[in-house]
Design a protein around this motif. Structure first.
Motif, mmCIF file in Angstrom:
data_model
loop_
_atom_site.group_PDB
_atom_site.id
_atom_site.type_symbol
_atom_site.label_atom_id
_atom_site.label_comp_id
_atom_site.label_asym_id
_atom_site.label_seq_id
_atom_site.Cartn_x
_atom_site.Cartn_y
_atom_site.Cartn_z
ATOM 1 N N LEU A 448 0.832 -1.207 0.000
ATOM 2 C CA LEU A 448 0.000 0.000 0.000
ATOM 3 C C LEU A 448 0.868 1.259 0.000
ATOM 4 O O LEU A 448 0.572 2.235 -0.704
ATOM 5 N N ASP A 449 1.948 1.238 0.778
ATOM 6 C CA ASP A 449 2.868 2.385 0.813
ATOM 7 C C ASP A 449 3.418 2.689 -0.582
ATOM 8 O O ASP A 449 3.500 3.855 -0.998
ATOM 9 N N LYS A 450 3.784 1.640 -1.306
ATOM 10 C CA LYS A 450 4.346 1.820 -2.640
ATOM 11 C C LYS A 450 3.303 2.392 -3.607
ATOM 12 O O LYS A 450 3.606 3.298 -4.409
ATOM 13 N N VAL A 451 2.078 1.877 -3.534
ATOM 14 C CA VAL A 451 1.016 2.372 -4.410
ATOM 15 C C VAL A 451 0.709 3.831 -4.103
ATOM 16 O O VAL A 451 0.553 4.671 -5.014
ATOM 17 N N MET A 452 0.614 4.138 -2.795
ATOM 18 C CA MET A 452 0.306 5.523 -2.416
ATOM 19 C C MET A 452 1.408 6.488 -2.843
ATOM 20 O O MET A 452 1.128 7.630 -3.212
ATOM 21 N N GLN A 453 2.655 6.050 -2.800
ATOM 22 C CA GLN A 453 3.749 6.915 -3.237
ATOM 23 C C GLN A 453 3.629 7.240 -4.724
ATOM 24 O O GLN A 453 3.867 8.374 -5.153
ATOM 25 N N ILE A 454 3.195 6.224 -5.501
ATOM 26 C CA ILE A 454 2.986 6.458 -6.938
ATOM 27 C C ILE A 454 1.879 7.483 -7.144
ATOM 28 O O ILE A 454 1.997 8.417 -7.960
ATOM 29 N N VAL A 455 0.765 7.351 -6.385
ATOM 30 C CA VAL A 455 -0.363 8.271 -6.521
ATOM 31 C C VAL A 455 0.047 9.685 -6.126
ATOM 32 O O VAL A 455 -0.284 10.668 -6.820
ATOM 33 N N LEU A 456 0.786 9.799 -5.019
ATOM 34 C CA LEU A 456 1.217 11.125 -4.568
ATOM 35 C C LEU A 456 2.193 11.755 -5.563
ATOM 36 O O LEU A 456 2.165 12.987 -5.787
ATOM 37 N N ASP A 457 3.046 10.949 -6.157
ATOM 38 C CA ASP A 457 3.965 11.467 -7.186
ATOM 39 C C ASP A 457 3.189 11.987 -8.391
ATOM 40 O O ASP A 457 3.530 13.046 -8.968
ATOM 41 N N LEU A 458 2.146 11.255 -8.804
ATOM 42 C CA LEU A 458 1.316 11.695 -9.935
ATOM 43 C C LEU A 458 0.616 13.009 -9.594
ATOM 44 O O LEU A 458 0.524 13.919 -10.436
ATOM 45 N N ARG A 459 0.128 13.095 -8.364
ATOM 46 C CA ARG A 459 -0.559 14.322 -7.949
ATOM 47 C C ARG A 459 0.420 15.494 -7.898
ATOM 48 O O ARG A 459 0.095 16.621 -8.316
ATOM 49 N N ALA A 480 -12.597 9.920 -0.876
ATOM 50 C CA ALA A 480 -13.763 9.033 -0.943
ATOM 51 C C ALA A 480 -13.416 7.623 -0.484
ATOM 52 O O ALA A 480 -14.276 6.889 0.016
ATOM 53 N N ALA A 481 -12.145 7.243 -0.654
ATOM 54 C CA ALA A 481 -11.689 5.914 -0.223
ATOM 55 C C ALA A 481 -11.254 5.911 1.243
ATOM 56 O O ALA A 481 -10.745 4.906 1.725
ATOM 57 N N GLY A 482 -11.432 7.055 1.921
ATOM 58 C CA GLY A 482 -11.078 7.121 3.334
ATOM 59 C C GLY A 482 -9.636 7.494 3.594
ATOM 60 O O GLY A 482 -9.129 7.316 4.711
ATOM 61 N N ILE A 483 -8.939 8.022 2.585
ATOM 62 C CA ILE A 483 -7.518 8.383 2.710
ATOM 63 C C ILE A 483 -7.389 9.899 2.657
ATOM 64 O O ILE A 483 -7.870 10.541 1.708
ATOM 65 N N THR A 484 -6.777 10.461 3.698
ATOM 66 C CA THR A 484 -6.594 11.910 3.784
ATOM 67 C C THR A 484 -5.191 12.284 3.306
ATOM 68 O O THR A 484 -4.197 11.679 3.735
ATOM 69 N N VAL A 485 -5.107 13.259 2.412
ATOM 70 C CA VAL A 485 -3.824 13.758 1.900
ATOM 71 C C VAL A 485 -3.566 15.134 2.499
ATOM 72 O O VAL A 485 -4.433 16.017 2.445
ATOM 73 N N LYS A 486 -2.392 15.298 3.085
ATOM 74 C CA LYS A 486 -1.995 16.597 3.643
ATOM 75 C C LYS A 486 -0.749 17.107 2.901
ATOM 76 O O LYS A 486 0.225 16.370 2.739
ATOM 77 N N ASP A 487 -0.836 18.354 2.473
ATOM 78 C CA ASP A 487 0.296 18.975 1.783
ATOM 79 C C ASP A 487 1.119 19.772 2.789
ATOM 80 O O ASP A 487 0.588 20.578 3.559
ATOM 81 N N GLY A 488 2.438 19.565 2.802
ATOM 82 C CA GLY A 488 3.331 20.282 3.699
ATOM 83 C C GLY A 488 4.544 20.771 2.953
ATOM 84 O O GLY A 488 4.723 20.511 1.745
ATOM 85 N N LYS A 489 5.415 21.507 3.657
ATOM 86 C CA LYS A 489 6.591 22.079 2.996
ATOM 87 C C LYS A 489 7.556 21.015 2.521
ATOM 88 O O LYS A 489 8.361 21.252 1.607
ATOM 89 N N ASP A 490 7.474 19.797 3.148
ATOM 90 C CA ASP A 490 8.348 18.699 2.733
ATOM 91 C C ASP A 490 7.663 17.760 1.742
ATOM 92 O O ASP A 490 8.161 16.658 1.479
ATOM 93 N N GLY A 491 6.500 18.147 1.249
ATOM 94 C CA GLY A 491 5.759 17.302 0.308
ATOM 95 C C GLY A 491 4.460 16.817 0.912
ATOM 96 O O GLY A 491 4.057 17.224 2.014
ATOM 97 N N ALA A 492 3.757 15.961 0.193
ATOM 98 C CA ALA A 492 2.457 15.448 0.642
ATOM 99 C C ALA A 492 2.630 14.192 1.484
ATOM 100 O O ALA A 492 3.554 13.402 1.267
ATOM 101 N N SER A 493 1.713 14.027 2.460
ATOM 102 C CA SER A 493 1.668 12.806 3.266
ATOM 103 C C SER A 493 0.231 12.299 3.264
ATOM 104 O O SER A 493 -0.709 13.032 2.899
ATOM 105 N N TRP A 494 0.047 11.055 3.658
ATOM 106 C CA TRP A 494 -1.308 10.480 3.649
ATOM 107 C C TRP A 494 -1.548 9.692 4.935
ATOM 108 O O TRP A 494 -0.619 9.244 5.611
ATOM 109 N N SER A 495 -2.818 9.535 5.247
ATOM 110 C CA SER A 495 -3.212 8.751 6.430
ATOM 111 C C SER A 495 -4.623 8.222 6.212
ATOM 112 O O SER A 495 -5.365 8.740 5.370
#
Length: 496
Positions: A448-459, A480-495
Motif C-alpha cells: 500500500l505504501d508503494k502504491v500511495m507513493q505512486i499516486v502522490l507522485d502523480l498528484r 472518498a476511499a477514506g484516505i486523507t492527503v496533507k500537503d506540507g513544505k516537505d511534500g504530501a503525506s497520507w493517512s
C-alpha cells in the motif's frame, strides 16, 4: 506407498492402519453445508478439521480427490418443510437465490479460515438424474417400496438380507429407532416407523420439484450423498467424514442406500468430528449461549472481551483433537492468542538464524530433527493436532534458546537447519494451515505504501504542471476511499 498413518474408524470403533484402495490415491467425501442460512461456528470447526486431514494426506504424498457437497434440496425441518423452501420463504427470495447467497457466504468464511477448496463441490440439485437412478436400483434390488408417489427405504428388508446390518455405524438397535422415529408428514404411508424416504412426493405448492417415474417430487437428504459419493469416488472409496451429529440418521442411511443400490457400503473408513461447546454448555440461541463467526472476529458479543483474528481461532481449534468436544471461552481464546503470537515470533526468529558452519550435527541439531519427527508422528496418530502442537512448542523453546545464545548454532549443520526450516514450515503452514498474520499485514502495508507513493507522485506532477483538475480529482478520489492527503513544505503525506 508405505504409510504409518492410523485413524479412528467410527464404523469399527477402533484405530486402524490406513490403507487406501488404490496405492498413492485417496478418495475423501465430507458432508457439506445445507445452504439455507449462514454457516455457524460448529460447522466451521468441522470443515477446518477436515481441511487439516486433507492437507496432511497431501503432505504425505497422496493424490487426494476431496469431494464436499452442497445441500440445496431435500433436507427437511422437524415439521417436514424443506429447509431451502423455508429459507426462500423467510428471505423472500427464490430457493436458488438463497442457495447462492449462503454458498457464497460459506466459501468466504472458508477462505477466511484458510481452508482449501475441495477437488469437487457437487450440488444436490445438479445430480437429480443420478439420485433417481439410485432409487431405481434400490427398488429393483428389493430394498424399497413406492406409496402414492413417494419411495421409502425398507429397513426390515435390508436387515433381513444383510444380517441386521442397519445400525452398525451408530450402534442403534432397530427397536430403539422405531421408538425414536419422528412424526413427519405421510408417516402413515410407511410399513415401519424406521423406514425413511428416498424420494418424496411434492405437493402442488412445493417449489423444488422434479419429474420422476413416481411422479413430481424431490430426493431425500440422505440419498444425495450416496449418489454423489458414488459418482465421483466409486461404489467403494476410502474416507467419509462429517460431524458426529450426522452419524445417525444421515450416515447410517447412506450406508444402507449404498448397499441397497451397489451392494457395497461406500466408505471403508468413517471419521466424525465432535461438537463445539461454549463456556461448557451446548450452544443455544434460546438461552443466549451462542456466538457467530463474525461476532468472534469483531468482538461484538458479551461472550468475548475482544475480537480475535481468524488465525487465532484456527490455532485455538488445533488444540483440541477433532474427535473431542471443543469448549470455546474467552479465556481459552486469550491463551490461544498468546500461544499463536509466541509461535509466529519463534518462526520469525528461526527464519533469521544461520548455521554456525559446522559440517556435523551436535546434540542440538539432532534434538531439533528428533522433535520435528515427533510432531509428525503425532499427526500420523489419527491427526492428533493438540499433541503435534505441544511437540512444536518444545521446539519453540529450543529456537528461542538458539536466538538468545543459550544453545549454540555451532551444533547445527547448515543442511540440518535448512531442512528443519523447510519441514517445520510445511507443518505449520501447509498442514496446520496457519498464516503469519503479522508478516502478511506487513507485506500488505508495504504494498500500500508503494502504491500511495505512486499516486502522490502523480498528484505532485499534476500540481507542477498546474493541472489543478487532475490534482483535485486524485485528492477527492482518495478522500472518498477514506484516505486523507496533507500537503506540507516537505511534500504530501497520507493517512487513513
Amino acid at each position: 506407498m508405505p504409510s504409518n498413518l492410523t485413524l479412528y474408524n467410527s464404523l469399527t470403533r477402533r484405530k486402524e492402519s490406513f490403507k487406501p484402495l488404490v496405492e498413492g490415491h485417496v478418495g475423501l467425501y465430507v458432508c457439506g453445508p445445507t445452504v439455507y442460512n449462514p454457516v455457524h461456528l460448529g460447522n466451521c470447526r468441522t470443515f477446518v478439521s477436515f481441511d487439516i486431514i486433507y492437507r496432511y494426506l497431501m503432505a504425505k504424498g497422496y493424490r487426494v480427490r476431496y469431494v464436499r457437497n452442497i445441500t440445496d434440496v431435500g433436507h427437511l425441518t422437524d415439521d417436514g418443510e424443506d429447509r431451502m423452501s423455508k429459507g426462500a420463504r423467510l428471505e423472500q427470495l427464490e430457493p436458488m437465490e438463497v442457495a447462492q447467497k449462503f454458498s457464497n457466504q460459506f466459501h468466504d468464511m472458508m477462505r477466511t479460515f484458510n481452508a482449501l477448496p475441495p477437488s469437487i463441490e457437487p450440488r444436490a440439485t445438479g445430480h437429480i438424474i443420478e439420485q433417481i437412478e439410485m432409487v431405481r436400483e434400490i427398488l429393483k434390488n428389493g430394498y424399497a417400496y413406492e406409496v402414492n408417489g413417494s419411495v421409502y427405504f425398507d429397513v426390515e428388508a435390508y436387515n433381513n438380507a444383510n444380517d441386521d446390518r442397519y445400525g452398525e455405524l451408530s450402534g442403534r438397535r432397530i427397536d430403539e429407532l422405531m421408538a425414536e422415529s419422528r412424526e413427519l408428514k405421510a408417516q402413515d404411508e410407511k410399513r415401519n416407523p424406521s423406514d425413511f424416504a428416498i424420494w418424496m412426493r411434492a405437493s402442488d405448492d412445493h417449489i423444488l420439484r422434479w419429474d420422476s417415474p413416481w411422479g413430481p417430487g424431490f430426493p431425500g437428504w440422505h440419498l444425495e450423498c450416496s449418489a454423489m459419493s458414488t459418482k465421483y469416488l466409486g461404489e467403494q472409496f476410502d474416507i467419509h467424514g462429517g460431524g458426529n451429529d450426522l452419524k445417525f440418521p444421515h450416515h447410517e442411511n447412506e450406508i444402507a442406500q449404498n448397499v441397497g443400490a451397489c451392494h457395497h457400503g461406500g466408505a471403508r473408513y468413517w471419521l466424525h468430528t465432535n461438537m463445539l461447546l461454549m463456556n461448557g454448555k451446548k450452544m443455544s440461541k434460546s438461552d443466549g449461549n451462542t456466538i457467530t463467526p463474525e461476532q468472534l472476529f469483531s468482538g461484538e458479543s458479551k461472550h468475548v472481551s475482544e475480537g480475535y483474528s481468524p488465525m487465532v481461532i484456527r490455532f485455538f481449534m488445533l488444540q483440541t483433537h477433532y474427535r473431542s468436544t471443543m469448549d470455546l471461552s474467552d479465556e481459552a481464546l486469550q491463551a490461544a492468542k498468546k500461544g499463536y503470537g509466541r509461535l509466529m515470533d519463534a518462526w520469525q526468529s528461526l527464519s533469521e538464524l544461520e548455521a554456525g558452519g559446522s559440517a556435523q550435527n551436535g546434540t542440538v541439531g539432532k534434538e531439533l530433527m528428533a522433535g520435528l519427527e515427533a510432531a509428525y508422528a503425532e499427526m500420523d496418530d489419527d491427526f492428533n493436532t493438540p499433541k503435534a502442537v505441544a511437540r512444536i512448542f518444545e521446539l519453540v523453546t529450543r529456537i528461542n534458546a538458539l536466538k538468545g545464545g543459550q544453545l549454540s548454532l555451532d551444533e547445527v549443520s547448515a543442511d540440518t537447519l535448512a531442512s528443519f526450516k523447510e519441514r517445520l514450515g510445511t507443518l505449520l503452514f501447509d498442514v496446520l494451515g496457519l498464516r503469519d498474520e503479522a508478516a502478511g499485514a506487513g507485506a500488505e502495508q508495504e504494498a500500500l505504501d508503494k502504491v500511495m507513493q505512486i499516486v502522490l507522485d502523480l498528484r505532485q506532477q499534476a500540481r507542477a504542471d498546474k493541472d489543478w483538475a487532475l490534482s483535485d480529482k486524485l485528492r477527492d478520489a482518495l478522500s472518498a476511499a477514506g484516505i486523507t492527503v496533507k500537503d506540507g513544505k516537505d511534500g504530501a503525506s497520507w493517512s487513513i
